[in-house]
Write a protein that holds these residues in place. Structure first.
Motif, short mmCIF file in Angstrom:
data_model
loop_
_atom_site.label_atom_id
_atom_site.label_comp_id
_atom_site.label_asym_id
_atom_site.label_seq_id
_atom_site.Cartn_x
_atom_site.Cartn_y
_atom_site.Cartn_z
N GLN A 1 3.88 -7.17 -5.95
CA GLN A 1 3.16 -5.91 -6.21
C GLN A 1 3.96 -4.72 -5.66
OE1 GLN A 1 0.17 -5.76 -7.89
NE2 GLN A 1 0.62 -3.58 -7.93
N ARG A 2 4.43 -4.90 -4.44
CA ARG A 2 5.20 -3.82 -3.81
C ARG A 2 6.44 -3.50 -4.63
NH1 ARG A 2 9.73 -3.51 -0.74
NH2 ARG A 2 9.95 -5.74 -0.50
N LYS A 3 7.17 -4.56 -5.01
CA LYS A 3 8.42 -4.30 -5.73
C LYS A 3 8.15 -3.66 -7.08
CE LYS A 3 11.58 -7.47 -3.52
NZ LYS A 3 12.28 -8.75 -3.64
N SER A 4 7.12 -4.12 -7.78
CA SER A 4 6.88 -3.52 -9.10
C SER A 4 6.36 -2.10 -8.95
CB SER A 4 5.95 -4.40 -9.94
OG SER A 4 4.62 -4.22 -9.56
N ASP A 5 5.59 -1.84 -7.87
CA ASP A 5 5.13 -0.46 -7.62
C ASP A 5 6.31 0.45 -7.27
OD1 ASP A 5 2.57 -1.04 -8.16
OD2 ASP A 5 1.80 -0.87 -6.11
N GLU A 6 7.23 -0.09 -6.48
CA GLU A 6 8.39 0.71 -6.11
C GLU A 6 9.23 1.04 -7.34
OE1 GLU A 6 10.35 -1.35 -2.94
OE2 GLU A 6 9.08 -0.41 -1.42
N ALA A 7 9.37 0.04 -8.21
CA ALA A 7 10.12 0.27 -9.45
C ALA A 7 9.41 1.33 -10.30
CB ALA A 7 10.26 -1.03 -10.23
N VAL B 1 3.92 10.85 -6.50
CA VAL B 1 4.75 11.32 -7.62
C VAL B 1 3.87 11.86 -8.73
CG1 VAL B 1 6.46 10.65 -9.34
CG2 VAL B 1 6.55 9.65 -7.08
N GLU B 2 2.78 11.13 -8.98
CA GLU B 2 1.85 11.54 -10.03
C GLU B 2 1.29 12.93 -9.74
OE1 GLU B 2 -1.15 8.50 -11.36
OE2 GLU B 2 0.55 8.59 -12.75
N GLN B 3 0.95 13.14 -8.48
CA GLN B 3 0.38 14.44 -8.09
C GLN B 3 1.38 15.57 -8.30
OE1 GLN B 3 -1.05 13.95 -4.12
NE2 GLN B 3 -3.14 13.52 -4.78
N THR B 4 2.62 15.36 -7.89
CA THR B 4 3.61 16.43 -8.06
C THR B 4 3.86 16.67 -9.56
OG1 THR B 4 5.47 14.91 -7.91
CG2 THR B 4 4.80 16.00 -5.89
N MET B 5 3.77 15.60 -10.36
CA MET B 5 3.93 15.75 -11.81
C MET B 5 2.82 16.62 -12.38
SD MET B 5 6.03 13.44 -13.90
CE MET B 5 5.42 12.02 -14.63
N ASP B 6 1.58 16.35 -11.92
CA ASP B 6 0.44 17.13 -12.40
C ASP B 6 0.63 18.60 -12.06
OD1 ASP B 6 -0.72 14.95 -13.45
OD2 ASP B 6 -2.18 14.63 -11.84
N THR B 7 1.05 18.86 -10.83
CA THR B 7 1.25 20.26 -10.40
C THR B 7 2.31 20.92 -11.27
OG1 THR B 7 1.28 19.15 -8.26
CG2 THR B 7 1.17 21.52 -8.23
N VAL C 1 0.85 -1.20 0.00
CA VAL C 1 0.00 0.00 0.00
C VAL C 1 0.88 1.25 0.00
CG1 VAL C 1 -1.61 1.36 1.40
CG2 VAL C 1 -2.00 -1.07 1.10
N ASN C 2 1.94 1.21 0.81
CA ASN C 2 2.87 2.35 0.84
C ASN C 2 3.46 2.63 -0.53
OD1 ASN C 2 2.66 3.08 3.49
ND2 ASN C 2 4.30 1.73 4.18
N ALA C 3 3.84 1.56 -1.22
CA ALA C 3 4.46 1.73 -2.54
C ALA C 3 3.49 2.34 -3.54
CB ALA C 3 4.96 0.39 -3.05
N SER C 4 2.22 1.87 -3.50
CA SER C 4 1.28 2.43 -4.47
C SER C 4 0.93 3.88 -4.12
CB SER C 4 0.02 1.57 -4.59
OG SER C 4 -0.64 1.51 -3.37
#
Lengths: 129, 279
Positions: B98-104, A111-117, A102-105
């Protein structure tokens, strides 16, 4: 040939003995302290990873099973204690892994949000009159 | 002598093996454990998923071991237990993958963002530089000199016949160029300052310098520059730049200067430095 027969006979007996030992200790032998410690550690790690928030069900199951393992231990029901502890450990590890995922997503979204800004900023022409 | 008991034992072992195999087969056929089948199913699916096999092969391997334990167990509780563990390990593998691919992916996007940020900054810098270069060239054409008050263009006294306040033909060329510059930079304000030599009375010179400054203003307004951007004023003989003792000195002192208080191109500053004097 003669010698070989003796050794194979002894070997067989040793295997039998070992099997018996395993059977005995597995069922009602030594208390599964290692498994319990592993489970406890896994639950703590999951807690640190905020699993209670991001993987509440798995975390809850892990806690429940750890509690059951402990009480089974007190009642000298080592078989139950061992199973519950092992399951608690995988539940906790799953909870931890899910929380990390969840943290990774969330990181991607940030990142997407800062890109949009940034895009909005660059698209806007410089203020002039 | 020794071979007989060994033979007996191995016979017994063989019989036991057959029996065990039969029981196992029987167990499998009779009670297909739903949890085990479920675990086998998720494991097989995970094995086909390249994200999982690349990012979380160890967890998948652990799952395979637990699955084997479940398959080999003959006690129903054990089967359920190991099937549960195997199932969970597959799920852990999934979450890890999932975590690793999201991190990448996050890493990739951060790189992309930084690159585009750098690109746009470089582009902005280049544009600013180009603009500054253009401005410098324009100012050079106007023979503007940088001072602490801003850029100053000395129009000299070529604008006027002696004692007069009209713009002559030679002066028009310079002023047309200035008008063009002001068109190109609509935020630029200017100060027009008239000066005379020391010949004549101070009050007359003050009035003359004021009229000269206003003649330049009129010219620019006639070229379409808003009077609001212009502040015109005469200073008389108070600010000589050369000695009044020679003709050459006096000629230098008779002049109109145009001050660009700030070349506010880069900053985008629009406010005039000094408010226009009411006419």
């Amino acid at each position: 040939m003669y010698k070989q027969n003796i050794t194979s006979g002894r070997g067989f007996r040793a295997i039998c003995l070992a099997g018996a030992m395993v059977a005995i200790t597995g069922c009602a032998g030594n208390p599964p302290t290692a498994s319990l410690a592993t489970a406890e550690m896994a639950v703590n790690r999951a807690q640190d990873a905020k699993a209670a928030e991001h993987a509440s069900l798995e975390f809850h199951l892990a806690q429940e099973k750890l509690a059951r393992a402990k009480s089974a231990m007190e009642e000298d029901d080592y078989e139950t204690a061992s199973r519950e502890a092992e399951e608690a450990a995988v539940d906790a590890r799953l909870a931890e892994a899910k929380a990390a995922s969840v943290n990774a997503s969330e990181k991607i979204r940030e990142v997407e949000q800062t890109m949009d800004t940034l895009e909005q900023q660059t698209e806007q022409p410089a203020p002039s009159e | 002598m020794l071979t007989i008991p060994i033979l007996q034992i191995s016979n017994l072992a063989r019989r036991l093996c057959v029996l065990a195999a039969l029981t196992l087969l029987g167990a499998c056929a009779a009670t297909p454990n739903a949890n085990l089948r479920q675990a086998q199913h998720v494991y097989n699916e995970a094995r086909m998923n390249s994200t999982i096999t690349t990012h979380a092969p160890v967890f998948l391997h652990e799952a395979a071991k637990s699955l084997r334990q479940a398959e080999q167990a003959d006690d129903e509780d054990d089967i359920n237990h190991f099937a549960y563990i195997a199932h969970r390990q597959v799920q852990i593998a999934e979450a890890e993958a999932q975590r690793k691919s999201d991190e990448a992916e996050a890493e990739r996007r951060i790189d992309q963002r930084d690159r585009s940020l750098l690109e746009s900054r470089t582009r902005e810098a280049q544009e600013a530089q180009a603009l500054a270069g253009e401005l410098a060239q324009e100012l050079a054409q106007l023979k503007a000199i940088q001072t602490e008050r801003g850029f100053v263009i000395n129009l000299g006294d070529v604008l006027f016949g002696y004692n007069r306040d009209t713009v002559n033909a030679g002066g028009r060329q310079t002023l047309d160029r200035l008008a063009e510059f002001l068109y190109a930079h609509p935020e630029q304000t200017i100060l027009i300052e008239g000066h005379t030599d020391g010949t004549g009375t101070a009050s007359y010179n003050l009035d003359l310098s004021d009229r000269r400054a206003r003649a330049v203003e009129r010219f620019l307004v006639g070229r379409g520059i808003s009077p609001r951007r212009i502040t015109a004023r005469g200073y008389g003989e108070a600010h000589p730049v050369a000695s009044d003792d020679t003709d050459a000195g006096r000629q230098q002192n008779r002049r109109v200067e145009v001050v660009l208080p700030q070349t506010g191109i880069e900053t985008g500053n629009t406010g005039p430095a000094i408010h226009p004097i009411t006419r």
